[in-house]
Scaffold this motif. Structure first.
Motif, PDB file in Angstrom:
ATOM      1  N   THR A  87      41.592 -14.197  12.922  1.00 22.02           N
ATOM      2  CA  THR A  87      42.621 -13.246  12.473  1.00 22.02           C
ATOM      3  C   THR A  87      43.979 -13.933  12.390  1.00 22.02           C
ATOM      4  O   THR A  87      44.710 -13.808  11.395  1.00 22.02           O
ATOM      5  CB  THR A  87      42.688 -12.057  13.445  1.00 22.02           C
ATOM      6  N   LYS A  88      44.340 -14.656  13.454  1.00 21.27           N
ATOM      7  CA  LYS A  88      45.624 -15.358  13.457  1.00 21.27           C
ATOM      8  C   LYS A  88      45.686 -16.415  12.356  1.00 21.27           C
ATOM      9  O   LYS A  88      46.725 -16.605  11.702  1.00 21.27           O
ATOM     10  CB  LYS A  88      45.846 -16.022  14.815  1.00 21.27           C
ATOM     11  N   GLU A  89      44.546 -17.089  12.167  1.00 22.18           N
ATOM     12  CA  GLU A  89      44.497 -18.141  11.145  1.00 22.18           C
ATOM     13  C   GLU A  89      44.738 -17.597   9.752  1.00 22.18           C
ATOM     14  O   GLU A  89      45.566 -18.129   8.965  1.00 22.18           O
ATOM     15  CB  GLU A  89      43.136 -18.846  11.192  1.00 22.18           C
ATOM     16  N   ARG A  90      44.079 -16.461   9.401  1.00 22.13           N
ATOM     17  CA  ARG A  90      44.222 -15.908   8.054  1.00 22.13           C
ATOM     18  C   ARG A  90      45.635 -15.358   7.827  1.00 22.13           C
ATOM     19  O   ARG A  90      46.216 -15.487   6.751  1.00 22.13           O
ATOM     20  CB  ARG A  90      43.198 -14.787   7.836  1.00 22.13           C
ATOM     21  N   LEU A  91      46.207 -14.757   8.885  1.00 21.05           N
ATOM     22  CA  LEU A  91      47.578 -14.260   8.756  1.00 21.05           C
ATOM     23  C   LEU A  91      48.563 -15.426   8.608  1.00 21.05           C
ATOM     24  O   LEU A  91      49.568 -15.322   7.884  1.00 21.05           O
ATOM     25  CB  LEU A  91      47.947 -13.403   9.972  1.00 21.05           C
ATOM     26  N   SER A  92      48.260 -16.512   9.336  1.00 21.50           N
ATOM     27  CA  SER A  92      49.155 -17.680   9.227  1.00 21.50           C
ATOM     28  C   SER A  92      49.095 -18.297   7.843  1.00 21.50           C
ATOM     29  O   SER A  92      50.105 -18.824   7.334  1.00 21.50           O
ATOM     30  CB  SER A  92      48.787 -18.719  10.286  1.00 21.50           C
ATOM     31  N   TYR A  93      47.933 -18.235   7.178  1.00 20.32           N
ATOM     32  CA  TYR A  93      47.825 -18.755   5.811  1.00 20.32           C
ATOM     33  C   TYR A  93      48.733 -17.964   4.872  1.00 20.32           C
ATOM     34  O   TYR A  93      49.384 -18.518   3.986  1.00 20.32           O
ATOM     35  CB  TYR A  93      46.378 -18.681   5.320  1.00 20.32           C
ATOM     36  N   VAL A  94      48.763 -16.636   5.056  1.00 20.83           N
ATOM     37  CA  VAL A  94      49.601 -15.801   4.191  1.00 20.83           C
ATOM     38  C   VAL A  94      51.075 -16.128   4.434  1.00 20.83           C
ATOM     39  O   VAL A  94      51.877 -16.288   3.475  1.00 20.83           O
ATOM     40  CB  VAL A  94      49.315 -14.314   4.448  1.00 20.83           C
ATOM     41  N   GLU A  95      51.428 -16.204   5.727  1.00 28.43           N
ATOM     42  CA  GLU A  95      52.817 -16.521   6.032  1.00 28.43           C
ATOM     43  C   GLU A  95      53.189 -17.920   5.504  1.00 28.43           C
ATOM     44  O   GLU A  95      54.291 -18.144   4.981  1.00 28.43           O
ATOM     45  CB  GLU A  95      53.028 -16.463   7.551  1.00 28.43           C
ATOM     46  N   GLU A  96      52.249 -18.876   5.666  1.00 30.70           N
ATOM     47  CA  GLU A  96      52.490 -20.233   5.164  1.00 30.70           C
ATOM     48  C   GLU A  96      52.716 -20.229   3.659  1.00 30.70           C
ATOM     49  O   GLU A  96      53.593 -20.928   3.145  1.00 30.70           O
ATOM     50  CB  GLU A  96      51.297 -21.132   5.525  1.00 30.70           C
ATOM     51  N   THR A  97      51.942 -19.433   2.954  1.00 29.17           N
ATOM     52  CA  THR A  97      52.066 -19.374   1.496  1.00 29.17           C
ATOM     53  C   THR A  97      53.450 -18.885   1.088  1.00 29.17           C
ATOM     54  O   THR A  97      54.125 -19.460   0.227  1.00 29.17           O
ATOM     55  CB  THR A  97      50.986 -18.454   0.903  1.00 29.17           C
ATOM     56  N   PHE A  98      53.883 -17.756   1.729  1.00 27.50           N
ATOM     57  CA  PHE A  98      55.200 -17.212   1.378  1.00 27.50           C
ATOM     58  C   PHE A  98      56.322 -18.168   1.790  1.00 27.50           C
ATOM     59  O   PHE A  98      57.322 -18.314   1.079  1.00 27.50           O
ATOM     60  CB  PHE A  98      55.388 -15.842   2.032  1.00 27.50           C
ATOM     61  N   GLU A  99      56.173 -18.829   2.923  1.00 23.29           N
ATOM     62  CA  GLU A  99      57.200 -19.769   3.361  1.00 23.29           C
ATOM     63  C   GLU A  99      57.275 -20.982   2.436  1.00 23.29           C
ATOM     64  O   GLU A  99      58.365 -21.489   2.113  1.00 23.29           O
ATOM     65  CB  GLU A  99      56.903 -20.205   4.807  1.00 23.29           C
ATOM     66  N   ALA A 100      56.090 -21.437   2.000  1.00 22.23           N
ATOM     67  CA  ALA A 100      56.057 -22.586   1.078  1.00 22.23           C
ATOM     68  C   ALA A 100      56.689 -22.235  -0.270  1.00 22.23           C
ATOM     69  O   ALA A 100      57.448 -23.028  -0.862  1.00 22.23           O
ATOM     70  CB  ALA A 100      54.610 -23.056   0.892  1.00 22.23           C
ATOM     71  N   VAL A 101      56.407 -21.023  -0.758  1.00 15.36           N
ATOM     72  CA  VAL A 101      56.984 -20.567  -2.030  1.00 15.36           C
ATOM     73  C   VAL A 101      58.497 -20.508  -1.893  1.00 15.36           C
ATOM     74  O   VAL A 101      59.267 -20.944  -2.776  1.00 15.36           O
ATOM     75  CB  VAL A 101      56.403 -19.198  -2.430  1.00 15.36           C
ATOM     76  N   ALA A 102      58.953 -19.967  -0.753  1.00 13.85           N
ATOM     77  CA  ALA A 102      60.415 -19.878  -0.537  1.00 13.85           C
ATOM     78  C   ALA A 102      61.039 -21.255  -0.456  1.00 13.85           C
ATOM     79  O   ALA A 102      62.139 -21.486  -0.974  1.00 13.85           O
ATOM     80  CB  ALA A 102      60.666 -19.091   0.757  1.00 13.85           C
ATOM     81  N   LYS A 103      60.339 -22.215   0.154  1.00 15.50           N
ATOM     82  CA  LYS A 103      60.844 -23.576   0.277  1.00 15.50           C
ATOM     83  C   LYS A 103      60.973 -24.247  -1.073  1.00 15.50           C
ATOM     84  O   LYS A 103      62.006 -24.863  -1.405  1.00 15.50           O
ATOM     85  CB  LYS A 103      59.890 -24.373   1.188  1.00 15.50           C
ATOM     86  N   VAL A 104      59.915 -24.108  -1.876  1.00 16.30           N
ATOM     87  CA  VAL A 104      59.927 -24.724  -3.213  1.00 16.30           C
ATOM     88  C   VAL A 104      61.036 -24.117  -4.066  1.00 16.30           C
ATOM     89  O   VAL A 104      61.785 -24.833  -4.779  1.00 16.30           O
ATOM     90  CB  VAL A 104      58.555 -24.582  -3.887  1.00 16.30           C
ATOM     91  N   GLU A 105      61.184 -22.833  -4.041  1.00 18.04           N
ATOM     92  CA  GLU A 105      62.207 -22.144  -4.826  1.00 18.04           C
ATOM     93  C   GLU A 105      63.610 -22.564  -4.359  1.00 18.04           C
ATOM     94  O   GLU A 105      64.525 -22.782  -5.168  1.00 18.04           O
ATOM     95  CB  GLU A 105      62.049 -20.630  -4.698  1.00 18.04           C
ATOM     96  N   ASP A 106      63.754 -22.724  -3.076  1.00 21.15           N
ATOM     97  CA  ASP A 106      65.061 -23.101  -2.548  1.00 21.15           C
ATOM     98  C   ASP A 106      65.425 -24.537  -2.947  1.00 21.15           C
ATOM     99  O   ASP A 106      66.560 -24.815  -3.351  1.00 21.15           O
ATOM    100  CB  ASP A 106      65.046 -22.969  -1.019  1.00 21.15           C
ATOM    101  N   ASP A 107      64.434 -25.443  -2.884  1.00 20.90           N
ATOM    102  CA  ASP A 107      64.660 -26.827  -3.283  1.00 20.90           C
ATOM    103  C   ASP A 107      65.010 -26.932  -4.771  1.00 20.90           C
ATOM    104  O   ASP A 107      65.897 -27.687  -5.174  1.00 20.90           O
ATOM    105  CB  ASP A 107      63.436 -27.695  -2.976  1.00 20.90           C
ATOM    106  N   ALA A 108      64.282 -26.151  -5.579  1.00 20.66           N
ATOM    107  CA  ALA A 108      64.508 -26.177  -7.029  1.00 20.66           C
ATOM    108  C   ALA A 108      65.902 -25.648  -7.346  1.00 20.66           C
ATOM    109  O   ALA A 108      66.609 -26.158  -8.243  1.00 20.66           O
ATOM    110  CB  ALA A 108      63.445 -25.357  -7.743  1.00 20.66           C
ATOM    111  N   PHE A 109      66.333 -24.626  -6.633  1.00 21.93           N
ATOM    112  CA  PHE A 109      67.655 -24.036  -6.869  1.00 21.93           C
ATOM    113  C   PHE A 109      68.770 -25.044  -6.526  1.00 21.93           C
ATOM    114  O   PHE A 109      69.729 -25.217  -7.272  1.00 21.93           O
ATOM    115  CB  PHE A 109      67.815 -22.762  -6.034  1.00 21.93           C
ATOM    116  N   LYS A 110      68.595 -25.727  -5.402  1.00 23.76           N
ATOM    117  CA  LYS A 110      69.605 -26.719  -5.003  1.00 23.76           C
ATOM    118  C   LYS A 110      69.660 -27.903  -5.969  1.00 23.76           C
ATOM    119  O   LYS A 110      70.740 -28.389  -6.314  1.00 23.76           O
ATOM    120  CB  LYS A 110      69.295 -27.240  -3.594  1.00 23.76           C
TER     121      LYS A 110
END
Length: 705
Positions: A87-110
């Motif tokens: 359960t923790k693993e699958r939830l962490s994958y979702v959180e990781e996905t959203f965090e990675a998307v936010a990271k990529v978007e933030d890097d591209a913006f800068k």
């Protein structure tokens, strides 16, 4: 009854006891056998029942219990283990996905802000995203989903993340099994579909949710087995209760009903033998106790054939009364409260002995618990047994100070109170709720039983006193009444003898009580012991007032004949008035074979060769303690009365002389008085006489003044 007693007279007492015990055993067995013997049936499957059949015993239906257990175990669902790690693993994958998307978007913006010419394309963003995401995500999620997530604004992406995480937690925490993965995915999709998010966000969230939902619930063998064991242990056994209806009249005998009939033994005739054997053993113990108590009384000379017959008749009355009432008893209607069982104990105490009455009370209570068992083998009605015991014991305890038959009515009042308390005890101990009317009815049963016992005792007592010739205390008290015709006859025809008899009665009663003999019997026997003197009252010195002694005018042989005949004249007179045998025996035996010394010595002056046998009473010698003590007191009273100045020393000397004379003459050989008891009799008589002839002050006369 008289023929029975005449037949028993010729049998030895121990054989009489054996025969009586055997008859009681047979009677008890006959009265109780149908309470343990169950009727068996010849029934075929699928036939119609001709009558309603109840179970005679309480037994477990093991076959039904096993079936019920099996069904219960089968109804227990499989137990699963939910993996919190997954359960923790699958939830962490979702959180990781959203965090990675936010990271990529933030890097591209800068990067675009610093050098607009070097803006990152969507494909490059996906490539960078896949570089930082875990292989588990990149392998299972296609690039199209990443493009869609990258195109969402940060504010909306944050709301979408929260909704998806919440939905996944709910589903995964409930457990996802292989067979319900699709259902779990559908639940997540439904929660997203009906959310307030933009339509453009719902589809990529649903895809990501589908990726996150995997099996996290696995079959747990140990928990499943434990749950099934607990369920099996909680299954109540299927019990067929005694008295429970197995089949009703007209009902079809199905296989199940047939098996129940077979299980409780209603189709097996051999099974009935064992309860009968058990009953026989119980009856054997009961009659063994009765026989032991009878032998104990016989050794104490307190039991004869008449009393044995009384035990038989009283037992017959008590057990038949219980049996008759039991025929009308039913479940919820405890008619045993109304059985006048205390009649037996009241009669036993008066006619035989208090200890014997208590023992019989216990045994009747045991038999009552069998008789009122609803004809269910193996069942004892403990309530009935306890009630019967306390009812009878109350009668024995409250029957004291018997002066007349009213004492029995008073005992009935005490029994009514005890019966009511016992009934209330049962009602208050019960889990069932009883109305006030029920309390009144049941208490009424107890009061009725007590009063009926008293009335029956009063009614039956004359039957035993007259029919069997048993002497009770009440009978003795009635015989001791000064208004009795024979006592009035002594008073009017031989007043001196009457006074002498009263004095002997006082002495005899006190002496008998000192050695444990029947003092009341001795008193009454002493009242009548000299009634034969009323035939020729003036030939006895105590009745010679202002007349010449007639013995001076006749020879010693004639005088001796008149004096010697008075015990037997008295016995004949008592027999004519149908007096109790004990009173007749005392009158006949109170002189034993003693020698008329006065007339014997008077004759020896003229004829030295005269035989003593001509001047001895023909007997018999005293056979009981009471008769022996009366014979001593008779002589003592006459001797002390002849003293002009009866001092303590003279009284003691006379009593000792008479006791010694009776002992040396063999007059006490046939009674069971011991030397120790004779010494007590001696002391008691002396103390009583000293109280009667106490020294008085000599008052001065007028002349001395």
């Amino acid at each position: 009854m008289k023929k029975l007693l005449q037949h028993l007279v010729h049998i030895r007492p121990r054989w009489v006891i054996a025969v009586a015990v055997f008859l009681l055993g047979v009677f008890f067995f006959v009265m109780t056998v149908n309470n343990v013997y169950t009727e068996t049936y010849n029934i075929e499957r699928f036939s119609k029942a001709n009558e309603t059949i109840r179970s005679p015993i309480t037994i477990e239906n093991k076959q039904d219990t096993e079936r019920k257990t099996r069904e219960t175990v089968q109804s227990v669902g499989d137990r699963y283990h939910i993996s919190t790690e997954i359960t923790k693993e699958r939830l962490s994958y979702v959180e990781e996905t959203f965090e990675a998307v936010a990271k990529v978007e933030d890097d591209a913006f800068k990067s675009g802000k610093q050098n607009p010419a070097t803006s990152i394309s969507g494909q490059e963003k996906v490539g960078r995203l896949k570089q930082i995401l875990s292989p588990e995500i990149t392998e299972k999620v296609d690039d199209g989903l990443f493009y869609e997530l990258l195109g969402i604004k940060e504010s909306k992406r944050s709301a979408a993340k929260g909704l998806l995480i919440s939905s996944l937690e709910t589903v995964l925490n409930e457990g996802v099994r292989t067979e319900n993965i699709k259902v779990a995915e559908a639940e997540v999709k439904q929660s997203i579909k009906y959310s307030s998010l933009d339509k453009s966000l719902k589809e990529p969230l649903q895809k990501l949710g589908e990726f996150a939902v995997v099996q996290n619930s696995f079959f747990d063998v140990e928990k499943t087995m434990q749950a099934r064991k607990e369920a099996a242990s909680n299954v109540e056994p299927v019990i067929i209760r005694a008295g429970e209806i197995i089949v009703r009249e007209g009902q079809t005998i199905t296989d199940e009903i047939y098996e129940e009939l077979e299980l409780v033994g209603l189709l097996n005739q051999e099974r009935n033998v064992f309860p009968v054997i058990g009953l026989a053993l119980l009856i054997l113990l009961v009659v063994a106790v009765i026989g032991s108590e009878m032998i104990h009384l016989f050794k104490k000379d307190q039991l004869d054939k008449r009393k044995i017959a009384a035990v038989l008749f009283i037992s017959l009355i008590v057990v038949v009364a219980m049996k008759v009432v039991s025929l009308f008893s039913a479940t919820g209607n405890p008619l045993f409260f109304a059985v006048p069982v205390a009649t037996g104990s009241l009669l036993m105490k008066q006619l035989i002995d208090e200890r014997f009455a208590i023992v019989l009370s216990m045994l009747y209570a045991i038999l009552g618990s069998v008789i009122f068992n609803g004809q269910i083998p193996g069942l004892l009605n403990i309530e009935a047994g306890i009630y019967f015991f306390f009812a009878q014991l109350a009668g024995i305890i409250f029957l004291i100070n018997i002066k007349d038959r009213l004492a029995i009515i008073k005992a009935g009042g005490g029994m009514a109170v005890v019966n009511t308390l016992t009934i209330l005890l049962f009602l208050f101990l019960s889990f069932e709720k009883y109305s006030f009317s029920d309390l009144l009815v049941y208490a009424g049963y107890g009061i009725f039983a007590a009063l009926l016992s008293a009335v029956l005792t009063i009614g039956l007592l004359p039957f035993f006193e007259t029919g069997l010739g048993i002497l009770s205390d009440i009978k003795l008290l009635s015989l001791a009444s000064p208004n009795h015709p024979l006592l009035r006859k002594i008073l009017t025809e031989a007043p001196g003898t009457y006074h002498h008899s009263v004095m002997v009665a006082n002495l005899s009663e006190t002496a008998c009580e000192a050695v444990g003999a029947n003092g009341l019997l001795a008193r009454v026997g002493a009242y009548y012991h000299d009634i034969g003197k009323t035939k020729r009252p003036h030939y006895f010195i105590e009745n010679q007032v202002s007349i010449k002694n007639p013995h001076d005018l006749i020879d010693p042989f004639q005088s001796a004949e008149i004096i010697i005949n008075h015990p037997y004249d008295g016995a004949d007179l008592l027999k004519k008035h149908k007096m109790p045998e004990e009173i007749i025996d005392i009158a006949e035996q109170h002189h034993g074979t003693t020698l008329l010394k006065y007339f014997y010595h008077k004759e020896t002056k003229e004829n030295k060769n005269v035989s003593e046998d001509m001047f001895r009473y023909p007997g018999p010698k005293p056979q009981t303690k009471e008769a022996a003590i009366i014979s001593i007191c008779d002589s003592v009273e006459a001797a002390v009365r002849s003293l002009k100045e009866p001092t303590k020393e003279k009284i003691d000397e006379i009593v000792a002389s008479i006791v010694k004379d009776r002992l040396m003459d063999g007059q006490l050989n046939e009674c069971d008085l011991t030397l120790n008891e004779l010494d007590k009799v001696h002391q008691t008589i002396c103390e009583t006489l000293k109280g009667i002839f106490h020294s008085r002050l000599k008052y001065p006369n007028k002349e001395a003044n």
